[in-house]
Design a protein around this motif. Structure first.
Motif, PDB file in Angstrom:
ATOM      1  N   ASN A  30       0.822  -1.211   0.000  1.00 46.22           N
ATOM      2  CA  ASN A  30       0.000   0.000   0.000  1.00 46.22           C
ATOM      3  C   ASN A  30       0.859   1.266   0.000  1.00 46.22           C
ATOM      4  O   ASN A  30       0.491   2.281  -0.607  1.00 46.22           O
ATOM      5  CB  ASN A  30      -0.935   0.004   1.213  1.00 46.22           C
ATOM      6  CG  ASN A  30      -2.010  -1.060   1.113  1.00 46.22           C
ATOM      7  OD1 ASN A  30      -2.373  -1.490   0.015  1.00 46.22           O
ATOM      8  ND2 ASN A  30      -2.513  -1.512   2.257  1.00 46.22           N
ATOM      9  N   ARG A  31       1.998   1.210   0.657  1.00 44.83           N
ATOM     10  CA  ARG A  31       2.905   2.366   0.669  1.00 44.83           C
ATOM     11  C   ARG A  31       3.404   2.675  -0.736  1.00 44.83           C
ATOM     12  O   ARG A  31       3.466   3.837  -1.147  1.00 44.83           O
ATOM     13  CB  ARG A  31       4.089   2.081   1.602  1.00 44.83           C
ATOM     14  CG  ARG A  31       5.086   3.214   1.702  1.00 44.83           C
ATOM     15  CD  ARG A  31       6.297   2.813   2.527  1.00 44.83           C
ATOM     16  NE  ARG A  31       7.334   3.819   2.478  1.00 44.83           N
ATOM     17  CZ  ARG A  31       8.592   3.626   2.840  1.00 44.83           C
ATOM     18  NH1 ARG A  31       8.966   2.434   3.319  1.00 44.83           N
ATOM     19  NH2 ARG A  31       9.491   4.598   2.753  1.00 44.83           N
ATOM     20  N   LEU A  32       3.747   1.647  -1.478  1.00 45.35           N
ATOM     21  CA  LEU A  32       4.256   1.843  -2.834  1.00 45.35           C
ATOM     22  C   LEU A  32       3.162   2.368  -3.764  1.00 45.35           C
ATOM     23  O   LEU A  32       3.390   3.304  -4.543  1.00 45.35           O
ATOM     24  CB  LEU A  32       4.822   0.527  -3.367  1.00 45.35           C
ATOM     25  CG  LEU A  32       5.503   0.573  -4.738  1.00 45.35           C
ATOM     26  CD1 LEU A  32       6.639   1.588  -4.763  1.00 45.35           C
ATOM     27  CD2 LEU A  32       6.022  -0.811  -5.119  1.00 45.35           C
ATOM     28  N   ASP A 231      13.905   6.502  -0.422  1.00 49.52           N
ATOM     29  CA  ASP A 231      12.802   7.410  -0.103  1.00 49.52           C
ATOM     30  C   ASP A 231      11.706   7.217  -1.158  1.00 49.52           C
ATOM     31  O   ASP A 231      11.683   7.903  -2.190  1.00 49.52           O
ATOM     32  CB  ASP A 231      13.299   8.859  -0.083  1.00 49.52           C
ATOM     33  CG  ASP A 231      12.262   9.828   0.474  1.00 49.52           C
ATOM     34  OD1 ASP A 231      11.059   9.497   0.420  1.00 49.52           O
ATOM     35  OD2 ASP A 231      12.651  10.914   0.946  1.00 49.52           O
ATOM     36  N   ILE A 232      10.838   6.264  -0.896  1.00 46.56           N
ATOM     37  CA  ILE A 232       9.804   5.903  -1.861  1.00 46.56           C
ATOM     38  C   ILE A 232       8.855   7.067  -2.130  1.00 46.56           C
ATOM     39  O   ILE A 232       8.424   7.293  -3.272  1.00 46.56           O
ATOM     40  CB  ILE A 232       9.001   4.677  -1.367  1.00 46.56           C
ATOM     41  CG1 ILE A 232       9.893   3.429  -1.384  1.00 46.56           C
ATOM     42  CG2 ILE A 232       7.750   4.448  -2.218  1.00 46.56           C
ATOM     43  CD1 ILE A 232      10.330   3.003  -2.766  1.00 46.56           C
ATOM     44  N   GLU A 233       8.532   7.823  -1.091  1.00 43.61           N
ATOM     45  CA  GLU A 233       7.596   8.935  -1.255  1.00 43.61           C
ATOM     46  C   GLU A 233       8.182  10.016  -2.163  1.00 43.61           C
ATOM     47  O   GLU A 233       7.491  10.551  -3.052  1.00 43.61           O
ATOM     48  CB  GLU A 233       7.221   9.509   0.109  1.00 43.61           C
ATOM     49  CG  GLU A 233       6.298   8.626   0.934  1.00 43.61           C
ATOM     50  CD  GLU A 233       6.954   7.340   1.445  1.00 43.61           C
ATOM     51  OE1 GLU A 233       6.250   6.333   1.631  1.00 43.61           O
ATOM     52  OE2 GLU A 233       8.192   7.356   1.674  1.00 43.61           O
ATOM     53  N   PHE A 263      11.514  -5.206  -1.211  1.00 42.22           N
ATOM     54  CA  PHE A 263      10.758  -4.108  -0.615  1.00 42.22           C
ATOM     55  C   PHE A 263       9.457  -4.591   0.020  1.00 42.22           C
ATOM     56  O   PHE A 263       9.043  -4.102   1.062  1.00 42.22           O
ATOM     57  CB  PHE A 263      10.454  -3.045  -1.675  1.00 42.22           C
ATOM     58  CG  PHE A 263       9.647  -1.883  -1.168  1.00 42.22           C
ATOM     59  CD1 PHE A 263      10.256  -0.846  -0.477  1.00 42.22           C
ATOM     60  CD2 PHE A 263       8.276  -1.833  -1.363  1.00 42.22           C
ATOM     61  CE1 PHE A 263       9.511   0.220   0.001  1.00 42.22           C
ATOM     62  CE2 PHE A 263       7.522  -0.774  -0.888  1.00 42.22           C
ATOM     63  CZ  PHE A 263       8.140   0.260  -0.204  1.00 42.22           C
ATOM     64  N   LEU A 264       8.821  -5.576  -0.599  1.00 39.33           N
ATOM     65  CA  LEU A 264       7.526  -6.051  -0.108  1.00 39.33           C
ATOM     66  C   LEU A 264       7.641  -7.048   1.038  1.00 39.33           C
ATOM     67  O   LEU A 264       6.807  -7.047   1.946  1.00 39.33           O
ATOM     68  CB  LEU A 264       6.724  -6.680  -1.249  1.00 39.33           C
ATOM     69  CG  LEU A 264       6.268  -5.740  -2.364  1.00 39.33           C
ATOM     70  CD1 LEU A 264       5.490  -6.512  -3.430  1.00 39.33           C
ATOM     71  CD2 LEU A 264       5.425  -4.595  -1.815  1.00 39.33           C
ATOM     72  N   VAL A 265       8.667  -7.905   1.023  1.00 33.62           N
ATOM     73  CA  VAL A 265       8.654  -9.027   1.974  1.00 33.62           C
ATOM     74  C   VAL A 265       9.822  -9.071   2.955  1.00 33.62           C
ATOM     75  O   VAL A 265       9.763  -9.803   3.944  1.00 33.62           O
ATOM     76  CB  VAL A 265       8.573 -10.384   1.234  1.00 33.62           C
ATOM     77  CG1 VAL A 265       7.291 -10.482   0.421  1.00 33.62           C
ATOM     78  CG2 VAL A 265       9.794 -10.605   0.347  1.00 33.62           C
TER      79      VAL A 265
END
Length: 405
Positions: A30-32, A231-233, A263-265
């Motif tokens: 959800n963040r991505l 920094d994904i955002e 990144f996900l797991v």
């Protein structure tokens, strides 16, 4: 998950044990997607080589994820887990034309990363939708073993070979629907990623009927307190604008694809192991555990650092230990690491054990691979049983009696 939950799981399922937190996987997904919410057509393809358990694939499928695969076996696992063929993306390296044609027959999206196979496949199947993997010649940072976009990498077609690539496409009249890149892990500076993105945009201008651009992944996650991470955002803000502007220039609303795995797991996983022995030598205190690089090879292979917590005594006085395994070679997980005081029988938790841990496990020394558990809705669900002696023998064929020496 709290230490008491992990201790309960180790008692219930034994050790060593892999435990994955479903809520953390969901929050990362959800963040991505939130970071790139300004992009109208976004697609996340989970890089299943990070962790390929079918239950994990089903969890992500339910969230809307597609799959990034690198072998026909991963494709078959994805289909088995319930993914529609059109939601599976196949990006192999160094495989035969025969395997690529097998995958094509299954109906998944093919991504080709070398000129030889591209020309052979295009000559036989000019109407099949194909994606092309470009090597942008960019160093993303991180360990050399996982940096795959530099000039000496075996992956992708060099950007300097674009004229040759375009000539092959024109001669075969191939149907090129996507352009792909993957710089590798771990991306520390988003400006480097944005620089590589410009190279991908430049390559895309050579093809007039694209449907998507795939930017790979390689996002860095934190491995300890106050560790650096991508920094994904900020990346979402900058790349979304640039991507949307490119779509206007291109004259078509393309799909933006990412293929995150670690990144996900990574942060969702914890590896639990029991302290077998505390061994004091002339210079070191060793904590020998009931595991080794047969279960968790990343510290030895990549030099990666996994935070280690004594969940049996989380608030105890800290001492220095070198945590080692039971393999008949040097398998050191950590040297002189500060850990709450240990005693034999304590359970250690290795953090960031969700990515490239179980998936790289082996039966070295004829040891069994451990069980896997998914923590979901406050409960541990067994998603892979601990191996047994029968598993070791399953595909072995003894000599006939008359052939024995």
């Amino acid at each position: 998950m709290q230490p008491k939950d992990l201790l309960q799981l180790s008692e219930q399922f034994g050790s060593p044990l892999y435990v994955y937190d479903a809520d953390k996987i969901k929050s990362q997904y959800n963040r991505l997607t939130k970071a790139f919410s300004k992009v109208e057509k976004l697609r996340i393809n989970y890089a299943m080589k990070a962790l390929s358990n079918v239950a994990i694939l089903q969890l992500l499928e339910g969230m809307g994820s597609g799959l990034d695969t690198v072998s026909i076996q991963e494709v078959q696992l994805g289909l088995h887990a319930g993914y529609a063929p059109e939601r599976i993306f196949y990006t192999p390296n160094g495989v035969s034309l025969e395997e690529i044609e097998e995958v094509y027959a299954l109906g998944v999206q093919i991504n080709i990363d070398n000129l030889s196979i591209l020309e052979q496949f295009g000559a036989k199947h000019p109407n099949v939708p194909v994606c092309i993997r470009i090597n942008p010649h960019v160093m993303a940072g991180g360990n050399a073993n996982i940096s795959v976009g530099h000039i000496d990498s075996k992956f992708g077609i060099s950007v300097h070979q674009l004229p040759h690539l375009v000539r092959i496409v024109e001669n075969t009249k191939m149907n090129i629907v996507g352009i792909h890149m993957h710089t590798g892990s771990d991306i520390l500076d988003i400006e480097v990623f944005l620089y590589a993105a410009e190279i991908l945009f430049d390559a895309a201008r050579h093809f007039k009927d694209l449907e998507f651009l795939d930017f790979g992944s390689g996002f860095k996650v934190p491995y300890k307190k106050d560790d650096i991470e991508t920094d994904i955002e900020e990346l979402g803000k900058k790349l979304s604008k640039r991507f949307n502007d490119f779509c206007v220039e291109y004259g078509k609303n393309l799909t933006l694809i990412f293929e995150p795995g670690k990144f996900l797991v990574s942060e969702a996983g914890q590896f639990l192991a029991k302290v077998n022995v505390i061994k004091q030598t002339t210079s070191t205190v060793f904590a020998g555990i009931d595991s080794g690089f047969n279960h968790l090879i990343r510290p030895m292979f990549y030099g990666s650092s996994h935070h280690i917590e004594n969940i049996s005594n989380p608030k105890g006085k800290e001492r220095f230990y070198s945590v080692v395994g039971y393999i008949c070679e040097t398998d050191t997980f950590a040297n002189n690491r500060r850990i709450s005081e240990l005693k034999e029988g304590d359970i250690l938790s290795f953090k960031n054990a969700g990515a490239y841990c179980y998936s790289m496990a082996s039966n070295y020394n004829s040891r069994y691979r451990p069980a896997e558990v998914l923590w979901m809705n406050g409960k541990g669900h067994l998603i892979r049983a601990h191996e047994t002696f029968e598993d070791l023998l399953k595909n072995q064929i003894p000599l006939p009696v008359q052939e024995k020496v």
